[in-house]
Design an enzyme around this catalytic site. Structure first.
Site, short mmCIF file in Angstrom:
data_model
loop_
_atom_site.label_atom_id
_atom_site.label_comp_id
_atom_site.label_asym_id
_atom_site.label_seq_id
_atom_site.Cartn_x
_atom_site.Cartn_y
_atom_site.Cartn_z
N ASP A 67 20.71 -15.62 106.06
CA ASP A 67 22.06 -15.05 106.17
C ASP A 67 22.17 -14.22 107.45
OD1 ASP A 67 20.42 -12.91 105.49
OD2 ASP A 67 21.52 -12.36 103.69
N ASN A 136 23.79 -4.88 94.19
CA ASN A 136 24.82 -5.51 93.36
C ASN A 136 24.35 -6.88 92.84
OD1 ASN A 136 24.73 -6.80 95.82
ND2 ASN A 136 26.92 -7.16 95.94
N HIS A 138 23.15 -9.32 94.72
CA HIS A 138 23.37 -10.44 95.65
C HIS A 138 22.05 -11.10 96.07
CE1 HIS A 138 23.41 -7.92 99.68
NE2 HIS A 138 22.19 -8.10 99.24
N GLU A 143 27.62 -12.53 97.29
CA GLU A 143 28.01 -11.26 96.68
C GLU A 143 28.51 -11.47 95.25
OE1 GLU A 143 26.69 -9.10 98.56
OE2 GLU A 143 28.27 -8.10 99.67
#
Ligand code: PGA
Length: 240
Positions: A67, A136, A138, A143
């Site tokens: 990413d 979170n 991810h 996400e």
């Protein structure tokens, strides 16, 4: 899922590197991907050491980054690309057959996404994917709320990611979007290695591993992966 609890960060890193090498040895012409950031730093160093000692051969293998922050290139401080260059490629005394590092500063970011998908079409599926987990839940920049059916995509960052990951930039950069391998590409990997360390990850690890499979916690999708190792230090495993 196979859960492996290690006594500390060093042991977690060594174990994840060994599992990566073992996966690549089964397919020496395969495709490898490491997450960037604090969590995988030790794994990447340990894997590079194994390559340099001749314990695993990368000469026929391919490498792809996971990413990137939209707006950052691989020379920008805090970028995943710079992490790859500095912490991995600069240490390697051998070369991959090919590598693809996402350029988050590309003028045409959609073309950059398409190039990532094209690289997967040429060299995929992943043989080994080493992932961290965000606060979170991810994976990469998949996400919370992400579709599990996506390949590479550009995605708005969650407020949690913006807040937590500001440690990589301070006030110098305020990312709004990420570009990332998609869950579909991650789930197609022959072997997934999820790593996490530290007490701050204990809650999200518990949710991802023992909670329902839901895109509210993207890492929970790995419960459905047929060959997934979760390598934790004792602090991150404390709430399992
Ligand atoms: P960290 O990030 O290594 O900075 O904890 C993990 C992740 O977001 O994947």
């Amino acid at each position: 899922m196979e859960i492996i609890v290690c006594k500390d960060y060093e042991e977690m890193s060594r174990k994840a590197a060994e599992l990566s090498a073992e996966g690549l040895r089964q397919h020496p012409d395969g495709l490898l991907s490491f997450a960037g950031g604090d969590t995988p730093l030790g794994t990447v160093h340990a894997f590079a050491d194994m390559v340099n000692k001749g314990e695993v051969d990368i000469s026929r293998a391919h490498y792809v980054s996971l990413d990137e922050w939209v707006g950052l290139s691989n020379t920008d401080e805090g970028s995943c690309g710079l992490f790859n260059e500095r912490e991995f490629f600069a240490r390697l005394e051998k070369s991959f057959a090919s590598r693809h590092i996402i350029n988050g500063a590309a003028v045409d970011i959609e073309a950059e996404r398409d190039a990532l998908n094209a690289y997967f079409a040429a060299h995929g599926p992943l043989t080994v994917s080493v992932l961290g987990i965000g606060m979170n839940g991810h994976l990469g920049f998949n996400e919370d709320g992400v579709s599990f059916d996506l390949d590479a995509h550009i995605i708005p960052l969650s407020d949690t990611t913006k807040r937590v990951m500001s440690k990589y930039f301070g006030e110098k950069f305020h990312p709004t979007h990420g570009i990332s391998q998609g869950i579909r590409q991650i789930m197609a990997a022959e072997r997934v290695i999820l790593i996490a360390n530290g007490a701050h990850k204990a809650d999200i690890i518990r949710q991802a591993i023992t909670g329902p499979v839901t895109n509210a916690v993207p890492a929970s999708v790995l419960q459905n992966h047929p060959n997934c190792y979760v390598v934790l230090d004792e602090a991150a495993a404390a709430k399992l």
